[in-house]
Design a protein around this motif. Structure first.
Motif, PDB file in Angstrom:
ATOM      1  N   ALA A   8      33.312  47.506  37.799  1.00 31.70           N
ATOM      2  CA  ALA A   8      33.254  47.240  36.190  1.00 31.70           C
ATOM      3  C   ALA A   8      33.899  46.564  35.531  1.00 31.70           C
ATOM      4  CB  ALA A   8      32.170  48.662  35.476  1.00 31.70           C
ATOM      5  N   ASN A   9      33.930  46.274  34.406  1.00 27.84           N
ATOM      6  CA  ASN A   9      34.556  45.243  33.738  1.00 27.84           C
ATOM      7  C   ASN A   9      34.840  46.868  32.166  1.00 27.84           C
ATOM      8  OD1 ASN A   9      35.506  42.372  34.204  1.00 27.84           O
ATOM      9  ND2 ASN A   9      32.794  42.202  33.991  1.00 27.84           N
ATOM     10  N   GLY A  10      35.724  46.607  32.073  1.00 31.12           N
ATOM     11  CA  GLY A  10      36.236  47.429  30.550  1.00 31.12           C
ATOM     12  C   GLY A  10      35.596  46.335  29.415  1.00 31.12           C
ATOM     13  N   LEU A  11      35.026  47.145  28.891  1.00 28.80           N
ATOM     14  CA  LEU A  11      34.408  46.439  26.897  1.00 28.80           C
ATOM     15  C   LEU A  11      35.796  46.137  26.447  1.00 28.80           C
ATOM     16  CD1 LEU A  11      31.870  45.781  25.594  1.00 28.80           C
ATOM     17  CD2 LEU A  11      32.626  47.669  23.708  1.00 28.80           C
ATOM     18  N   HIS A  12      36.937  46.429  26.633  1.00 30.73           N
ATOM     19  CA  HIS A  12      38.379  45.597  25.828  1.00 30.73           C
ATOM     20  C   HIS A  12      38.740  44.441  27.341  1.00 30.73           C
ATOM     21  CE1 HIS A  12      36.877  48.924  22.982  1.00 30.73           C
ATOM     22  NE2 HIS A  12      37.477  47.791  22.078  1.00 30.73           N
ATOM     23  N   THR A  13      38.590  44.528  28.060  1.00 34.45           N
ATOM     24  CA  THR A  13      38.830  43.258  28.374  1.00 34.45           C
ATOM     25  C   THR A  13      39.177  42.364  28.354  1.00 34.45           C
ATOM     26  OG1 THR A  13      39.346  43.104  31.089  1.00 34.45           O
ATOM     27  CG2 THR A  13      37.106  42.383  30.364  1.00 34.45           C
ATOM     28  N   ASP A  14      40.839  41.291  28.446  1.00 34.08           N
ATOM     29  CA  ASP A  14      40.376  40.383  27.973  1.00 34.08           C
ATOM     30  C   ASP A  14      40.130  38.782  29.091  1.00 34.08           C
ATOM     31  OD1 ASP A  14      41.665  40.760  25.800  1.00 34.08           O
ATOM     32  OD2 ASP A  14      43.679  40.788  26.451  1.00 34.08           O
ATOM     33  N   HIS A  15      40.015  39.255  30.366  1.00 35.11           N
ATOM     34  CA  HIS A  15      39.590  38.591  31.504  1.00 35.11           C
ATOM     35  C   HIS A  15      38.215  39.060  32.331  1.00 35.11           C
ATOM     36  CE1 HIS A  15      42.723  36.684  30.217  1.00 35.11           C
ATOM     37  NE2 HIS A  15      44.200  37.260  30.931  1.00 35.11           N
ATOM     38  N   PRO A  16      36.873  38.748  31.756  1.00 35.79           N
ATOM     39  CA  PRO A  16      35.927  39.931  33.014  1.00 35.79           C
ATOM     40  C   PRO A  16      35.206  38.723  33.907  1.00 35.79           C
ATOM     41  CG  PRO A  16      35.665  39.059  30.703  1.00 35.79           C
ATOM     42  CD  PRO A  16      36.728  38.293  30.384  1.00 35.79           C
ATOM     43  N   VAL A  17      35.297  40.109  34.677  1.00 32.84           N
ATOM     44  CA  VAL A  17      35.072  39.313  36.474  1.00 32.84           C
ATOM     45  C   VAL A  17      33.965  39.053  36.621  1.00 32.84           C
ATOM     46  CG1 VAL A  17      34.924  40.545  38.908  1.00 32.84           C
ATOM     47  CG2 VAL A  17      36.513  41.025  37.174  1.00 32.84           C
ATOM     48  N   PRO A  18      33.696  38.342  36.720  1.00 31.53           N
ATOM     49  CA  PRO A  18      31.790  37.417  37.340  1.00 31.53           C
ATOM     50  C   PRO A  18      30.631  38.538  37.620  1.00 31.53           C
ATOM     51  CG  PRO A  18      32.892  36.063  37.543  1.00 31.53           C
ATOM     52  CD  PRO A  18      33.870  37.174  37.381  1.00 31.53           C
ATOM     53  N   GLY A  19      29.384  39.123  36.761  1.00 31.08           N
ATOM     54  CA  GLY A  19      28.839  39.783  37.749  1.00 31.08           C
ATOM     55  C   GLY A  19      28.648  41.211  37.183  1.00 31.08           C
ATOM     56  N   LEU A  20      29.912  41.577  36.885  1.00 28.34           N
ATOM     57  CA  LEU A  20      29.714  42.893  36.707  1.00 28.34           C
ATOM     58  C   LEU A  20      28.908  43.538  35.599  1.00 28.34           C
ATOM     59  CD1 LEU A  20      33.454  44.435  38.529  1.00 28.34           C
ATOM     60  CD2 LEU A  20      31.388  43.887  39.737  1.00 28.34           C
ATOM     61  N   PRO A  21      29.061  44.851  35.563  1.00 27.94           N
ATOM     62  CA  PRO A  21      28.987  45.776  34.125  1.00 27.94           C
ATOM     63  C   PRO A  21      29.628  45.440  33.616  1.00 27.94           C
ATOM     64  CG  PRO A  21      27.854  46.493  35.378  1.00 27.94           C
ATOM     65  CD  PRO A  21      28.543  45.844  36.781  1.00 27.94           C
ATOM     66  N   PHE A  22      29.440  45.614  31.890  1.00 22.83           N
ATOM     67  CA  PHE A  22      30.430  46.074  31.194  1.00 22.83           C
ATOM     68  C   PHE A  22      29.903  47.590  30.858  1.00 22.83           C
ATOM     69  CE2 PHE A  22      30.371  41.474  30.589  1.00 22.83           C
ATOM     70  CZ  PHE A  22      31.878  41.241  30.157  1.00 22.83           C
ATOM     71  N   ILE A  23      31.609  48.193  30.566  1.00 24.53           N
ATOM     72  CA  ILE A  23      31.459  49.779  30.162  1.00 24.53           C
ATOM     73  C   ILE A  23      32.351  49.886  29.277  1.00 24.53           C
ATOM     74  CG2 ILE A  23      31.739  51.844  31.270  1.00 24.53           C
ATOM     75  CD1 ILE A  23      31.240  51.650  33.049  1.00 24.53           C
TER      76      ILE A  23
END
Length: 443
Positions: A8-23
């Motif tokens: 999963a991606n953290g909501l405050h990431t600057d570089h999201p990983v495609p396809g993963l949810p945001f937490i």
């Protein structure tokens, strides 16, 4: 890249990983690595935390998530390229920590280990360079960095997306459908974050010709590139760690880009090629290192010459004495000590040259006796050739500040001058077994 794919991606990431949810990661003290560490460290059984400075500036921090101990937060703070916040399984954080801090493989990973260091994209670490004790960094041809701004230039509906919470979270087995909607919701949240990184500086993905789905190869294709039978590939059930991480999965299993497959083939040849090149057939019609075969034939002749044994009996009687010369920890010839002596002999030659201010061809060639020992050793331990050459290059680099390519050129010149292996065999052996950094651009 190790087996530590984010879930999963953290909501405050600057570089999201495609396809993963945001937490929602608002509970994490993202601006304070020590506080992130303290979130888990020493807070109870099964909880942990760690933070480390990065060699080039910035820091990394990890912590078990107290509300969902199956997972851990991983935060990478780059002094120029911002913050990466991902959720990983709690059992896999150490691999990500190693790669972020020591791996020399950037900090963003996509498509099965393709990595970005803030400047360029590189292929997954597959070919190991023993001269520097790290994987050879190989740039991706015609790589295109895809940013959040690029993706959000197309229509997306944040109203169809949601931000997950960590309590009760379970990793998805497949990528989220309509992930661009989730990215749009993430971007909306960023509007409320002071000094948020611009969307055109938020790296999301990589595009490259070699990653086009129609060009990926399956196990059969990888085996063809490596010029080996498919059944000789590592067993996917028991030896999956010996294969590169796939770039995708199809109906028939894992798929790799052709350059990654070629890199794997190169590494496979480095490990197994010398053994095949320096092999011979025994009088029992079995393949063995040519040095062992020569020892066996010589002992057979010694035993048979007295006339008391038939030739077949002499072959049998000679086999175990021949093996005991060089095989095993209690071999009659101390092979490990011989290897160390060989390394030190090459280093001594280099040290003398460095002391006299010599370089390149002015280093001369190794003494003929050193070459003779090299020949003798690799003919009996051909599968150790790559390790031996890597050790020589590594020691020359760390102890004498001699670059690996100079060492490779010295060894090649010396073997061409005095080796009995033959020029074609020498070149084939060194092309396979030298570390990548020790090869000249012409080889």
């Amino acid at each position: 890249m190790g087996d530590f794919r984010p879930v999963a991606n953290g909501l405050h990431t600057d570089h999201p990983v495609p396809g993963l949810p945001f937490i929602n990661d608002e509970r994490l003290p993202l601006g304070n690595p020590d506080a992130i560490e303290r979130t888990g460290r020493g807070q109870g059984e099964g909880l942990w935390g760690r933070t480390d400075p990065l060699p080039g500036g910035g820091w990394v921090a990890f912590t078990t998530e107290p509300k969902n101990r199956a997972y851990a937060w991983a935060v990478h703070c780059h002094p120029e390229h911002g913050r990466t916040v991902v959720l990983v399984t709690d059992s896999s954080w150490s691999g990500l920590h190693h790669d972020w801090v020591y791996g020399h493989t950037g900090f963003l990973y996509r498509h099965g280990g393709y990595w970005w260091d803030g400047t360029a994209w590189h292929r997954p670490g597959v070919v190991f360079d023993g001269a520097y004790e790290r994987y050879d960094a190989r740039p991706v041809q015609d790589a295109l960095t895809v940013t959040a701004a690029d993706l959000l230039a197309h229509p997306a509906d944040p109203g169809k997306a949601s931000i997950a919470t960590i309590a009760g979270f379970t990793a998805h087995k497949t990528p989220l459908p309509s992930w661009r909607d989730h990215l749009a919701l993430w971007a909306e949240h960023r509007r409320r974050v002071p000094d948020a990184r611009p969307l055109d500086e938020c790296v999301v993905d990589l595009k490259a010709p070699e990653l086009q789905p129609g060009l990926l190869v399956d196990r059969a294709g990888l085996a063809k590139i490596a010029n080996i039978a498919e059944e000789d590939l590592p067993d996917p059930e028991y030896e999956g760690h010996k294969m590169p991480e796939p770039q995708a999965h199809g109906a028939g299993g894992p798929l790799w880009s052709q350059p990654v497959a070629r890199d794997w083939a190169e590494q496979h040849r480095r490990e197994h090629g010398p053994g095949a090149l320096l092999s011979a057939t025994t009088s029992f019609d079995t393949p063995q290192p040519q040095g062992l075969v020569a020892d066996h034939n010589r002992l057979t002749k010694v035993i048979h010459v007295d006339g008391e044994q038939t030739e077949e009996a002499a072959k049998t009687l000679a086999w175990w004495p021949a093996v005991s010369l060089t095989v095993g920890t209690q071999s009659l010839v101390p092979m490990s000590a011989l290897r160390t002596t060989l390394v030190e002999a090459v280093l001594s030659h280099l040290a003398t040259g460095v002391e006299k201010g010599r370089s390149g061809i002015w280093l001369g060639t190794l003494r003929p006796d050193v070459v003779k020992v090299f020949d003798w050793y690799v003919q009996r331990k051909p599968d150790h050739t790559a390790g031996l050459l890597s050790e020589i290059c590594l020691d020359a680099h760390t102890r004498l500040d001699v670059d690996p390519q100079t060492v490779g050129q010295l060894i090649r010149r010396s073997l061409h001058h005095d080796s009995t292996l033959g020029e074609e065999t020498i070149d084939a052996l060194l092309d396979m077994a030298l570390p990548p950094s020790a090869k000249s651009s012409e080889s």
